[in-house]
Design a protein around this motif. Structure first.
Motif, PDB file in Angstrom:
ATOM      1  N   VAL A  70       0.838  -1.196   0.000  1.00 28.28           N
ATOM      2  CA  VAL A  70       0.000   0.000   0.000  1.00 28.28           C
ATOM      3  C   VAL A  70       0.877   1.252   0.000  1.00 28.28           C
ATOM      4  CG1 VAL A  70      -1.771   1.303   1.230  1.00 28.28           C
ATOM      5  CG2 VAL A  70      -1.890  -1.201   1.156  1.00 28.28           C
ATOM      6  N   VAL A  71       1.841   1.290   0.903  1.00 22.22           N
ATOM      7  CA  VAL A  71       2.807   2.380   0.952  1.00 22.22           C
ATOM      8  C   VAL A  71       4.175   1.768   1.199  1.00 22.22           C
ATOM      9  CG1 VAL A  71       3.533   4.493   2.112  1.00 22.22           C
ATOM     10  CG2 VAL A  71       1.092   3.980   1.895  1.00 22.22           C
ATOM     11  N   ASP A  72       5.148   2.176   0.405  1.00 23.57           N
ATOM     12  CA  ASP A  72       6.512   1.699   0.589  1.00 23.57           C
ATOM     13  C   ASP A  72       7.209   2.648   1.556  1.00 23.57           C
ATOM     14  OD1 ASP A  72       9.056   0.724   0.436  1.00 23.57           O
ATOM     15  OD2 ASP A  72       9.428   1.379  -1.619  1.00 23.57           O
ATOM     16  N   THR A  73       7.433   2.200   2.770  1.00 22.95           N
ATOM     17  CA  THR A  73       7.996   3.057   3.817  1.00 22.95           C
ATOM     18  C   THR A  73       9.480   2.818   4.069  1.00 22.95           C
ATOM     19  OG1 THR A  73       7.366   1.446   5.510  1.00 22.95           O
ATOM     20  CG2 THR A  73       5.760   3.167   4.981  1.00 22.95           C
ATOM     21  N   ILE A  74      10.093   1.929   3.307  1.00 24.86           N
ATOM     22  CA  ILE A  74      11.487   1.563   3.558  1.00 24.86           C
ATOM     23  C   ILE A  74      12.339   1.952   2.351  1.00 24.86           C
ATOM     24  CG2 ILE A  74      13.070  -0.325   4.114  1.00 24.86           C
ATOM     25  CD1 ILE A  74      10.649  -1.880   5.159  1.00 24.86           C
ATOM     26  N   PRO A  75      13.350   2.796   2.528  1.00 26.93           N
ATOM     27  CA  PRO A  75      14.222   3.157   1.406  1.00 26.93           C
ATOM     28  C   PRO A  75      14.826   1.916   0.748  1.00 26.93           C
ATOM     29  CG  PRO A  75      14.656   4.571   3.291  1.00 26.93           C
ATOM     30  CD  PRO A  75      13.744   3.493   3.773  1.00 26.93           C
ATOM     31  N   THR A  76      15.088   2.024  -0.541  1.00 33.01           N
ATOM     32  CA  THR A  76      15.536   0.871  -1.310  1.00 33.01           C
ATOM     33  C   THR A  76      16.860   0.329  -0.805  1.00 33.01           C
ATOM     34  OG1 THR A  76      14.402   1.791  -3.240  1.00 33.01           O
ATOM     35  CG2 THR A  76      16.009   0.054  -3.646  1.00 33.01           C
ATOM     36  N   ASP A  77      17.806   1.197  -0.460  1.00 25.29           N
ATOM     37  CA  ASP A  77      19.095   0.707   0.042  1.00 25.29           C
ATOM     38  C   ASP A  77      18.933   0.008   1.383  1.00 25.29           C
ATOM     39  OD1 ASP A  77      18.394   3.201   1.056  1.00 25.29           O
ATOM     40  OD2 ASP A  77      20.456   3.917   1.220  1.00 25.29           O
ATOM     41  N   ASN A  78      18.000   0.480   2.210  1.00 29.00           N
ATOM     42  CA  ASN A  78      17.737  -0.193   3.482  1.00 29.00           C
ATOM     43  C   ASN A  78      17.109  -1.563   3.261  1.00 29.00           C
ATOM     44  OD1 ASN A  78      18.703   2.124   4.616  1.00 29.00           O
ATOM     45  ND2 ASN A  78      16.766   2.790   5.519  1.00 29.00           N
ATOM     46  N   ARG A  79      16.242  -1.662   2.268  1.00 26.20           N
ATOM     47  CA  ARG A  79      15.666  -2.966   1.931  1.00 26.20           C
ATOM     48  C   ARG A  79      16.772  -3.943   1.526  1.00 26.20           C
ATOM     49  NH1 ARG A  79      10.341  -3.728   1.305  1.00 26.20           N
ATOM     50  NH2 ARG A  79       8.961  -1.914   1.306  1.00 26.20           N
ATOM     51  N   LEU A  80      17.687  -3.449   0.713  1.00 24.07           N
ATOM     52  CA  LEU A  80      18.770  -4.308   0.241  1.00 24.07           C
ATOM     53  C   LEU A  80      19.655  -4.734   1.407  1.00 24.07           C
ATOM     54  CD1 LEU A  80      19.634  -5.393  -2.523  1.00 24.07           C
ATOM     55  CD2 LEU A  80      21.178  -3.447  -2.731  1.00 24.07           C
ATOM     56  N   ASP A  81      19.957  -3.827   2.312  1.00 23.47           N
ATOM     57  CA  ASP A  81      20.766  -4.165   3.483  1.00 23.47           C
ATOM     58  C   ASP A  81      20.057  -5.202   4.354  1.00 23.47           C
ATOM     59  OD1 ASP A  81      22.739  -2.417   2.696  1.00 23.47           O
ATOM     60  OD2 ASP A  81      22.055  -0.776   3.989  1.00 23.47           O
ATOM     61  N   ALA A  82      18.756  -5.037   4.513  1.00 27.12           N
ATOM     62  CA  ALA A  82      18.003  -5.984   5.327  1.00 27.12           C
ATOM     63  C   ALA A  82      17.973  -7.368   4.689  1.00 27.12           C
ATOM     64  CB  ALA A  82      16.577  -5.470   5.544  1.00 27.12           C
ATOM     65  N   LEU A  83      17.871  -7.394   3.373  1.00 28.91           N
ATOM     66  CA  LEU A  83      17.890  -8.686   2.681  1.00 28.91           C
ATOM     67  C   LEU A  83      19.237  -9.367   2.888  1.00 28.91           C
ATOM     68  CD1 LEU A  83      16.351 -10.578   0.655  1.00 28.91           C
ATOM     69  CD2 LEU A  83      17.622  -9.403  -1.152  1.00 28.91           C
ATOM     70  N   LYS A  84      20.304  -8.614   2.794  1.00 25.24           N
ATOM     71  CA  LYS A  84      21.637  -9.175   3.003  1.00 25.24           C
ATOM     72  C   LYS A  84      21.810  -9.683   4.429  1.00 25.24           C
ATOM     73  CE  LYS A  84      23.796  -6.257  -0.526  1.00 25.24           C
ATOM     74  NZ  LYS A  84      24.717  -5.118  -0.798  1.00 25.24           N
ATOM     75  N   ALA A  85      21.069  -9.076   5.367  1.00 24.77           N
ATOM     76  CA  ALA A  85      21.133  -9.504   6.763  1.00 24.77           C
ATOM     77  C   ALA A  85      20.243 -10.703   7.055  1.00 24.77           C
ATOM     78  CB  ALA A  85      20.751  -8.337   7.683  1.00 24.77           C
ATOM     79  N   GLY A  86      19.489 -11.165   6.033  1.00 22.62           N
ATOM     80  CA  GLY A  86      18.686 -12.373   6.215  1.00 22.62           C
ATOM     81  C   GLY A  86      17.189 -12.169   6.266  1.00 22.62           C
ATOM     82  N   ASN A  87      16.721 -10.944   6.026  1.00 20.60           N
ATOM     83  CA  ASN A  87      15.285 -10.670   6.049  1.00 20.60           C
ATOM     84  C   ASN A  87      14.717 -10.754   4.626  1.00 20.60           C
ATOM     85  OD1 ASN A  87      15.191  -9.996   8.883  1.00 20.60           O
ATOM     86  ND2 ASN A  87      16.263  -8.115   8.332  1.00 20.60           N
TER      87      ASN A  87
END
Length: 791
Positions: free
Chosen positions: A326-343
């Motif tokens: 509905v709303v993207d509240t997470i910056p793209t680079d933060n999403r990428l960092d979180a994915l690298k951390a296992g999320n």
């Protein structure tokens, strides 16, 4: 599979309703300016590209124009090429591979071994007398092609919008103080070499001509061609100051006390696609002046509206909703960092899919005249890695894998135009090399249409150049696939069939009989791997009848045969049928994998990035579930490559996504999507080749792979629905994907099960819709739309 025709429900379709809010669009967004090029955001209209950095005190727009290449047309042929090439072929055919390589190195290597690079146009800088900013946001809206920067300074809000107009063919930059705050700004342009800039009363005029220094740096050992003055180019930054004063010095313009201004930037060269050359009769400055003059008759709002209309029509044809965002509240680079951390992040995958479509639109649609190169149109280096060329041992092919299935058929036009002209040059090469009336070209080319072997040094000119004369043959299948999707008979007759016929003619002239009576290719290689010669223990590239060669040839001949049947012609039919009977089969080696070469050689690099012997699995269809032994061997081949470290480049990882989709294993495809994001992408989601080189093929290849997970139509008369759905995509909708036969489909699924299917037939006919063990035969008229339910 036993065919069962099931009852189906018919209804007039209101196209698949998107479950996302109507104002939701995918965006890449960040809370800080780009610190480097790999964080900047790409915009383009196919011809002009820019990387937007979004600095608060200084905006940096790194610019490209698709045709701006160093060098000039060169087609080097060694003396007595046909005689020496024939002997090179014979030595390979006789199994004297090391001797063949040495002979070619002595008699076939010729200068220039390579060619010069695609170059950046330059850099436009817009400076501001700002202090430190707050509440910063930088984004690119994929649905509009707009790069936007917003920020506050001491409570005053500012906004910048940048796009490259699909309608008016200029870059448009607009600055606005949302609270009427006055600022001072400066506009300047720079380029490292070969340019003169002059500030005029309303902007900056740019004149340039590439000078290739014959005594200067050359990235290719063995030479990149003639020195001297070559392609001309021109640009202009036109400032529309909205009533503010413009003050100029020699090279820059200051805009005084302004709360709003617009810059129109035009760029052009004197390149002539029809001649694959630059042309002194073409006035690049005149072209730029005309583009600017036309654009400035419109207001900024009108320019914006016209651009969005064209860009959005292309982009919004396909909607993929995996995350119910509905709303993207997470910056793209933060999403990428979180994915690298296992999320895990399903939305990031959805964003990646649409980003690939966006990148293909902005580098090969709109005003594009040339196909997307190794970097699309975005390149910052005066000498780009691999010249940012047209690499045709998979890379250019991969660029266009998503074009048709992702409902962007217009993007194939520049590629068709280019290949048609390249084949003209290739006729001379085929005649010079083997006396054929067909056409050929090798693994790499440029905007000047080189079809003779080229590479970065003399050794590669033999192993990568001379040893892979089937690069052009592989490229024909992109155009044939485009016909399969569109069913455009005029395109088949005027463009595809002539290309196929010329390639088939060359192939049949090139094949030679081996000691077993089979028709084989000599020379041959498997891009870009080597095998261990069992007699000497040395690593070699050149051989005969690599698996990829024979698989490509089988596709080209079969597609030419089908084209002749469709067009009611029989020019090559009998000869093709006879040749097909004498080609080697796809074989399985002692270790249970698909053999990469005609002999069961040991690979020099068992974890090599190329897996060319699985061309038959994807993008071809020769390895499929109807051949279970080959199908199983293909999986084992991939597992072996990966166990030795394969998939280490972004494009190779994207190929894995497609491979596993064809193996109907969505969970494995999913793993490789995440691996690509985690290991081989920058913060702006640019695909990387080690050490840190942008290549667009990985972006475009993974988009194709995700489409392949949702829809497959490569088997004649069959469309497979959700054939490789991973567990993590349990809920979702997709609309606008295209299938061979000229169908458009929309799918909905819940709890991992297909719930709705919408089909539109643009050409009509019978097709079987297959979902898991169910199969339904649908007979539709041209233009008919249906909602189909599996009972």
């Amino acid at each position: 599979m036993k065919r069962r025709v099931l009852l189906f429900a018919l209804g007039v379709l209101v196209l698949l309703a998107c479950e996302q809010p109507q104002d939701f669009t995918e965006k890449l967004w960040y809370k800080q300016p780009a610190k480097e090029w790999f964080e900047a955001l790409p915009i383009g209209n196919g011809r002009i590209g820019a990387m937007v950095h979004g600095g608060i005190n200084r905006e940096h727009l790194q610019l490209n124009e698709e045709s701006l290449w160093a060098g000039c047309p060169e087609q080097p042929y060694p003396e007595d090429v046909q005689k020496h090439y024939k002997h090179f072929q014979k030595l390979n055919l006789d199994g004297k591979f090391e001797q063949a390589y040495e002979y070619a190195s002595k008699y076939l290597v010729t200068s220039p071994t390579g060619f010069r690079s695609y170059e950046p146009f330059g850099d436009l800088y817009i400076g501001f007398d700002h202090s430190e900013g707050q509440n910063y946001r930088r984004e690119i809206d994929l649905s509009t092609g707009f790069a936007t920067v917003e920020y506050e300074i001491e409570g005053k809000r500012f906004r910048r919008e940048t796009f490259v107009s699909m309608e008016h063919d200029v870059l448009v930059y607009h600055f606005k103080s949302l609270d009427g705050q006055k600022v001072n700004a400066e506009v300047a342009f720079s380029r490292k070499k070969d340019v003169r800039t002059k500030a005029v009363v309303d902007g900056i005029v740019i004149q340039g001509q590439i000078f290739d220094d014959p005594d200067g740096y050359d990235d290719n050992v063995g030479g990149s061609g003639k020195g001297g003055y070559h392609m001309k180019f021109a640009g202009r930054a036109k400032i529309i100051a909205d009533g503010s004063e413009i003050v100029r010095n020699d090279e820059a313009c200051q805009i005084k006390e302004t709360s709003s201004f617009t810059i129109l930037f035009g760029a052009a060269t004197n390149y002539n696609l029809a001649g694959l050359n630059f042309d002194e009769s073409i006035d690049a400055s005149k072209k730029v002046a005309e583009d600017i003059e036309k654009a400035e008759t419109f207001t900024y709002a009108e320019l914006k509206e016209a651009h969005v209309k064209v860009h959005s029509e292309l982009y919004k044809r396909v909607n993929l909703d995996l995350a119910k965002m509905v709303v993207d509240t997470i910056p793209t680079d933060n999403r990428l960092d979180a994915l690298k951390a296992g999320n895990d992040d399903v939305y990031l995958q959805q964003l990646l899919f649409q980003y690939g479509r966006y990148m293909l639109i902005t580098s090969s649609a709109g005003k594009a005249n040339l196909p997307a190169n190794l970097q699309g149109i975005w390149n910052k280096d005066m000498w780009a890695a691999w010249e940012s060329d047209y690499h045709m041992n998979i890379n250019l092919q991969m660029n266009y894998w998503p074009a048709d299935v992702c409902n962007l058929p217009e993007t194939v036009r520049p590629l068709s135009d280019y290949l048609t002209r390249l084949a003209v040059n290739g006729k001379q090469t085929a005649r010079e090399f083997i006396g054929s009336e067909g056409w050929m070209f090798h693994a790499t080319s440029n905007v000047f249409g080189r079809t003779t072997p080229s590479a970065s040094n003399a050794s590669y000119q033999v192993s990568v150049g001379y040893s892979f004369p089937l690069a052009g043959a592989w490229m024909t299948q992109t155009l044939w696939r485009h016909y399969q999707f569109t069913r455009d008979e005029e395109y088949l007759r005027k463009t595809v069939y002539p290309i196929l016929q010329g390639s088939a003619r060359f192939i049949m002239d090139f094949l030679q009989q081996d000691e077993n009576g089979l028709l084989v290719t000599a020379p041959s290689y498997s891009p870009e791997n080597e095998y261990i010669n069992p007699e000497t223990g040395k690593a070699l590239s050149n051989t005969v009848a690599s698996s990829v060669d024979i698989q490509i040839i089988r596709d080209v001949l079969n597609s030419c045969l089908e084209a002749e049947q469709l067009l009611g012609q029989s020019n090559l039919t009998d000869e093709i049928k006879a040749v097909l009977l004498r080609l080697p089969e796809i074989n399985i080696g002692a270790n249970g994998t698909i053999m990469e070469w005609i002999q069961d050689y040991e690979e020099a690099q068992p974890g090599h990035r190329h897996i060319s012997h699985l061309y038959g699995l994807y993008p071809s269809t020769q390895i499929n579930p109807s051949k279970p032994e080959l199908f199983a061997a293909a999986r084992k081949t991939i597992e072996r490559r990966l166990s030795f470290g394969g998939g280490q480049t972004g494009w190779s990882r994207a190929w894995m996504v497609n491979f596993y989709a064809r193996l109907l294993d969505g969970d494995e495809s999913y793993k490789h999507i995440n691996a690509l994001l985690k290991e081989q992408m920058t913060n702006n989601l640019f695909d990387l080749h080690p050490p840190r080189i942008f290549q667009i093929d990985g972006n475009l290849g993974v988009t194709a792979g995700m489409a392949e997970m949702l829809l497959q139509s490569h088997e004649p008369g069959i469309i497979r629905l959700l054939p490789a759905l991973p567990q993590q995509w349990r809920e979702g909708t997709v609309s606008g994907l295209r299938a061979r036969g000229n169908y458009e489909l929309g799918l909905s699924w819940s709890e991992g099960k297909l719930t709705k299917v919408h089909v539109k037939a643009f050409s009509g006919g019978q097709v079987s819709l297959v979902y898991q063990s169910k199969e339904m035969l649908v007979d539709m008229k041209s233009g008919e739309t249906r909602e189909v339910a599996f009972l």
